[in-house]
Scaffold this motif. Structure first.
Motif, short mmCIF file in Angstrom:
data_model
loop_
_atom_site.label_atom_id
_atom_site.label_comp_id
_atom_site.label_asym_id
_atom_site.label_seq_id
_atom_site.Cartn_x
_atom_site.Cartn_y
_atom_site.Cartn_z
N GLU A 40 0.91 -1.11 0.05
CA GLU A 40 0.09 -0.17 0.00
C GLU A 40 0.73 1.31 -0.03
O GLU A 40 0.58 2.04 -0.81
N TRP A 41 1.85 1.21 0.73
CA TRP A 41 2.91 2.18 0.77
C TRP A 41 4.29 2.03 0.28
O TRP A 41 4.93 1.13 1.04
N ARG A 96 0.92 -2.61 4.53
CA ARG A 96 -0.01 -3.44 4.25
C ARG A 96 -0.18 -4.03 2.76
O ARG A 96 0.59 -3.15 1.88
N LEU A 116 -1.26 -5.40 -0.90
CA LEU A 116 -2.62 -5.28 -1.75
C LEU A 116 -2.93 -6.34 -2.43
O LEU A 116 -4.11 -6.55 -3.14
#
Length: 232
Positions: free
Chosen positions: A168-169, A187, A189
């Motif tokens: 996610e980042w 997190r 994806l």
């Protein structure tokens, strides 16, 4: 000079004297059936109904009762006091990978020492197995079949950079450091790829991915071995 004590063509399970995550020993042995103990881990192995094929350490946590239950040829004392028993054991093992249980738990100082040991540059890659996560030194590209929403953490033990796909980042362009930006609680994806630029990053991923992590580390070990043979 380090002394090679255990050499095997398949992964090895290493047990320590700390808390053992629920089901972790049986899970590790299913993937790496040969069992080695680091010092007091021999008592934990015997208590769980297993007999280690070798015990390595300074033996300050190995009782006479436990010693009496093991054949003398299985006992391999390493007298120096400048390293942990975990480090002594890893230095003494040559295998495609080590699955380590009993090195995480209630003692925070022991956990920190284990994290430090992971990034010391041992030739044999190692995975620490915790209650819900596994931890390993990210030294090569690793692809894992993570599920959307699963936590994928990267903790720098020194200044480190890298790239990622499926997080996610993303970490590309970031300089991570234990006294600056860290990469915890990221997190997935979906499936992820982690590509370090160098050593120093600990990857902390869901325990259900243990077999996939082991597969990736074994592949890295074989590639490094072939490269070393070509150089030789």
């Amino acid at each position: 000079m380090d002394r090679l004590i255990v050499e095997a063509p398949e992964p090895i399970t290493l047990i320590g004297g700390g808390e053992i995550a629920t089901g972790a020993l049986a899970e590790a042995l299913a993937l790496a059936p040969k069992l080695v103990a680091a010092d007091g881990g021999a008592a934990a192995a015997l208590a769980a109904g297993y007999r280690p094929q070798a015990v390595i350490g300074d033996f300050d946590s190995l009782s006479e009762d436990v010693r009496a239950q093991l054949p003398p040829e299985a006992l391999h004392p390493v007298a120096e006091q400048d390293s942990t028993d975990f480090d002594k054991a890893l230095r003494s093992i040559a295998a495609p990978a080590v699955l380590a249980v009993g090195f995480l738990g209630a003692r925070v100082d022991h956990q920190l020492a284990a994290f430090s040991t992971l990034v010391q540059g041992h030739k044999t890659p190692c995975v620490l197995i915790g209650e819900t996560e596994v931890i390993f030194h990210l030294t090569h590209e690793v692809a894992l079949p993570a599920r959307a929403g699963e936590v994928i953490s990267l903790f720098p033990m020194q200044e480190a950079t890298g790239r990622s796909e499926g997080l996610e980042w993303p970490i590309e362009g970031l300089v991570m450091s234990p006294v600056g930006r860290i990469g915890t609680s990221n997190r997935a994806l979906g499936p992820v790829r982690l590509l370090p630029d160098g050593p120093g990053l600990l990857a902390i991923v869901p325990r259900r991915l243990l077999a996939e992590v082991l597969r990736a580390l074994r592949l890295d070990f074989r590639q490094d071995l072939r490269r070393d043979l070509r150089r030789g």
